[in-house]
Motif scaffolding. Structure first.
Motif, PDB file in Angstrom:
ATOM      1  N   ALA A   1      -3.139   3.965 -13.551  1.00 40.70           N
ATOM      2  CA  ALA A   1      -1.744   3.584 -13.735  1.00 40.70           C
ATOM      3  C   ALA A   1      -1.618   2.263 -14.492  1.00 40.70           C
ATOM      4  O   ALA A   1      -0.523   1.839 -14.765  1.00 40.70           O
ATOM      5  CB  ALA A   1      -1.036   3.488 -12.386  1.00 40.70           C
ATOM      6  N   GLY A   2      -2.737   1.647 -14.796  1.00 41.78           N
ATOM      7  CA  GLY A   2      -2.699   0.404 -15.558  1.00 41.78           C
ATOM      8  C   GLY A   2      -2.228  -0.785 -14.757  1.00 41.78           C
ATOM      9  O   GLY A   2      -1.682  -1.739 -15.327  1.00 41.78           O
ATOM     10  N   PHE A   3      -2.423  -0.768 -13.453  1.00 37.96           N
ATOM     11  CA  PHE A   3      -2.015  -1.902 -12.632  1.00 37.96           C
ATOM     12  C   PHE A   3      -2.887  -3.106 -12.928  1.00 37.96           C
ATOM     13  O   PHE A   3      -4.048  -2.978 -13.282  1.00 37.96           O
ATOM     14  CB  PHE A   3      -2.129  -1.562 -11.143  1.00 37.96           C
ATOM     15  N   LYS A   4      -2.285  -4.270 -12.753  1.00 38.59           N
ATOM     16  CA  LYS A   4      -3.017  -5.520 -12.911  1.00 38.59           C
ATOM     17  C   LYS A   4      -3.191  -6.153 -11.531  1.00 38.59           C
ATOM     18  O   LYS A   4      -2.387  -5.927 -10.635  1.00 38.59           O
ATOM     19  CB  LYS A   4      -2.246  -6.457 -13.840  1.00 38.59           C
ATOM     20  N   GLU A   5      -4.230  -6.938 -11.397  1.00 36.28           N
ATOM     21  CA  GLU A   5      -4.505  -7.591 -10.122  1.00 36.28           C
ATOM     22  C   GLU A   5      -3.302  -8.427  -9.683  1.00 36.28           C
ATOM     23  O   GLU A   5      -2.660  -9.099 -10.492  1.00 36.28           O
ATOM     24  CB  GLU A   5      -5.729  -8.490 -10.263  1.00 36.28           C
ATOM     25  N   ASP A   6      -2.994  -8.347  -8.414  1.00 30.98           N
ATOM     26  CA  ASP A   6      -1.915  -9.106  -7.764  1.00 30.98           C
ATOM     27  C   ASP A   6      -0.508  -8.643  -8.135  1.00 30.98           C
ATOM     28  O   ASP A   6       0.466  -9.304  -7.778  1.00 30.98           O
ATOM     29  CB  ASP A   6      -2.040 -10.615  -8.023  1.00 30.98           C
ATOM     30  N   GLU A   7      -0.374  -7.527  -8.866  1.00 35.05           N
ATOM     31  CA  GLU A   7       0.966  -6.974  -9.091  1.00 35.05           C
ATOM     32  C   GLU A   7       1.471  -6.383  -7.781  1.00 35.05           C
ATOM     33  O   GLU A   7       0.691  -5.897  -6.978  1.00 35.05           O
ATOM     34  CB  GLU A   7       0.924  -5.833 -10.120  1.00 35.05           C
ATOM     35  N   SER A   8       2.767  -6.423  -7.607  1.00 31.46           N
ATOM     36  CA  SER A   8       3.336  -5.780  -6.427  1.00 31.46           C
ATOM     37  C   SER A   8       4.456  -4.832  -6.876  1.00 31.46           C
ATOM     38  O   SER A   8       5.140  -5.093  -7.869  1.00 31.46           O
ATOM     39  CB  SER A   8       3.855  -6.814  -5.430  1.00 31.46           C
ATOM     40  N   PHE A   9       4.574  -3.749  -6.151  1.00 32.97           N
ATOM     41  CA  PHE A   9       5.573  -2.717  -6.430  1.00 32.97           C
ATOM     42  C   PHE A   9       6.234  -2.306  -5.129  1.00 32.97           C
ATOM     43  O   PHE A   9       5.618  -2.385  -4.055  1.00 32.97           O
ATOM     44  CB  PHE A   9       4.912  -1.470  -7.038  1.00 32.97           C
ATOM     45  N   ARG A  10       7.441  -1.829  -5.239  1.00 28.93           N
ATOM     46  CA  ARG A  10       8.078  -1.183  -4.098  1.00 28.93           C
ATOM     47  C   ARG A  10       7.395   0.162  -3.900  1.00 28.93           C
ATOM     48  O   ARG A  10       6.945   0.791  -4.873  1.00 28.93           O
ATOM     49  CB  ARG A  10       9.563  -0.976  -4.349  1.00 28.93           C
ATOM     50  N   ALA A  11       7.329   0.613  -2.669  1.00 30.75           N
ATOM     51  CA  ALA A  11       6.668   1.897  -2.374  1.00 30.75           C
ATOM     52  C   ALA A  11       7.288   3.020  -3.202  1.00 30.75           C
ATOM     53  O   ALA A  11       6.573   3.852  -3.759  1.00 30.75           O
ATOM     54  CB  ALA A  11       6.765   2.207  -0.883  1.00 30.75           C
ATOM     55  N   ASP A  25      -4.914   4.817  -7.817  1.00 31.41           N
ATOM     56  CA  ASP A  25      -4.588   3.457  -7.389  1.00 31.41           C
ATOM     57  C   ASP A  25      -3.263   3.425  -6.631  1.00 31.41           C
ATOM     58  O   ASP A  25      -3.123   2.717  -5.636  1.00 31.41           O
ATOM     59  CB  ASP A  25      -4.497   2.508  -8.582  1.00 31.41           C
ATOM     60  N   ALA A  26      -2.287   4.171  -7.114  1.00 28.94           N
ATOM     61  CA  ALA A  26      -0.986   4.215  -6.433  1.00 28.94           C
ATOM     62  C   ALA A  26      -1.135   4.843  -5.053  1.00 28.94           C
ATOM     63  O   ALA A  26      -0.550   4.366  -4.072  1.00 28.94           O
ATOM     64  CB  ALA A  26       0.026   4.997  -7.268  1.00 28.94           C
ATOM     65  N   ALA A  27      -1.929   5.916  -4.948  1.00 25.25           N
ATOM     66  CA  ALA A  27      -2.149   6.562  -3.645  1.00 25.25           C
ATOM     67  C   ALA A  27      -2.812   5.593  -2.676  1.00 25.25           C
ATOM     68  O   ALA A  27      -2.394   5.480  -1.514  1.00 25.25           O
ATOM     69  CB  ALA A  27      -3.011   7.812  -3.827  1.00 25.25           C
ATOM     70  N   GLU A  28      -3.820   4.891  -3.149  1.00 24.69           N
ATOM     71  CA  GLU A  28      -4.519   3.935  -2.279  1.00 24.69           C
ATOM     72  C   GLU A  28      -3.621   2.759  -1.908  1.00 24.69           C
ATOM     73  O   GLU A  28      -3.664   2.279  -0.775  1.00 24.69           O
ATOM     74  CB  GLU A  28      -5.808   3.443  -2.944  1.00 24.69           C
ATOM     75  N   ALA A  29      -2.792   2.297  -2.834  1.00 24.82           N
ATOM     76  CA  ALA A  29      -1.884   1.187  -2.532  1.00 24.82           C
ATOM     77  C   ALA A  29      -0.871   1.590  -1.468  1.00 24.82           C
ATOM     78  O   ALA A  29      -0.602   0.823  -0.536  1.00 24.82           O
ATOM     79  CB  ALA A  29      -1.170   0.719  -3.805  1.00 24.82           C
ATOM     80  N   LEU A  30      -0.323   2.782  -1.599  1.00 21.80           N
ATOM     81  CA  LEU A  30       0.607   3.271  -0.571  1.00 21.80           C
ATOM     82  C   LEU A  30      -0.084   3.367   0.780  1.00 21.80           C
ATOM     83  O   LEU A  30       0.468   2.964   1.804  1.00 21.80           O
ATOM     84  CB  LEU A  30       1.171   4.637  -0.972  1.00 21.80           C
ATOM     85  N   ALA A  31      -1.287   3.903   0.777  1.00 24.64           N
ATOM     86  CA  ALA A  31      -2.028   4.063   2.028  1.00 24.64           C
ATOM     87  C   ALA A  31      -2.353   2.709   2.659  1.00 24.64           C
ATOM     88  O   ALA A  31      -2.203   2.534   3.872  1.00 24.64           O
ATOM     89  CB  ALA A  31      -3.310   4.854   1.774  1.00 24.64           C
TER      90      ALA A  31
END
Length: 166
Positions: A1-11, A25-31
């Motif tokens: 998804a091209g995330f960068k370190e320390d970025e934050s997103f709403r679920a 990465d999005a699946a793991e971040a949600l989890a």
């Protein structure tokens, strides 16, 4: 998804890369935000409550070879989503979505078809190329779930199955 370190997103924003480009990465971040073990348990509880008894999740992204499902269970899950949370299926029909500096482009080849209602493609070495999609076909616009598992030519196999339905 091209995330960068320390970025934050709403679920809710993580659903776009998760469903549009299959972002692990999005699946793991949600989890992680929910509690990874608790999240996986909730995934399995959902499958059981929906009636998808041949489905088991070992990880949130779908990459574990221990994850299993069946074509029938994927139809059950698609139908549950269609009836209870259609917004998730609608996300899979988006051609692209931008959230802040990220744009995710949907690689699904059926997006321009008026009778494609949504779905999800996947791939793992164990499962091969997979797809679970909804289509509205015929004069009565009957809805069909088409599932392909273990394919080497996913789109061609989907077209063959659609041809049989027609």
């Amino acid at each position: 998804a091209g995330f960068k370190e320390d970025e934050s997103f709403r679920a809710g924003d993580l659903l776009y890369p998760l469903l549009i480009v299959s972002s692990n990465d999005a699946a793991e971040a949600l989890a992680r935000s929910y509690g990874r073990a608790k999240f996986i348990r909730a995934m399995n509880d959902f499958a059981q409550e929906a009636g998808a008894y041949r489905t088991y999740f070992a990880d949130p992204s779908g990459l574990s070879e221990q994850n299993v499902s069946s074509a029938g269970d994927l139809v059950i899950i698609l139908n549950w989503l269609r009836l209870n949370d259609p917004s998730l299926i609608e996300i899979t029909r988006l051609k692209a979505k931008t959230v802040r500096s990220h744009t995710w482009v949907n690689p699904t080849h059926f997006l321009s078809w008026s009778y494609y209602l949504g779905g999800k493609n996947g791939y793992t070495p164990e499962a091969g190329r997979t797809a679970a999609s909804l289509f509205s076909l015929g004069m009565n616009k009957n809805m069909y779930a088409v599932v392909v598992l273990g394919s080497k030519t996913r789109d061609a196999d989907m077209l063959k199955l659609l041809g049989k339905v027609r």
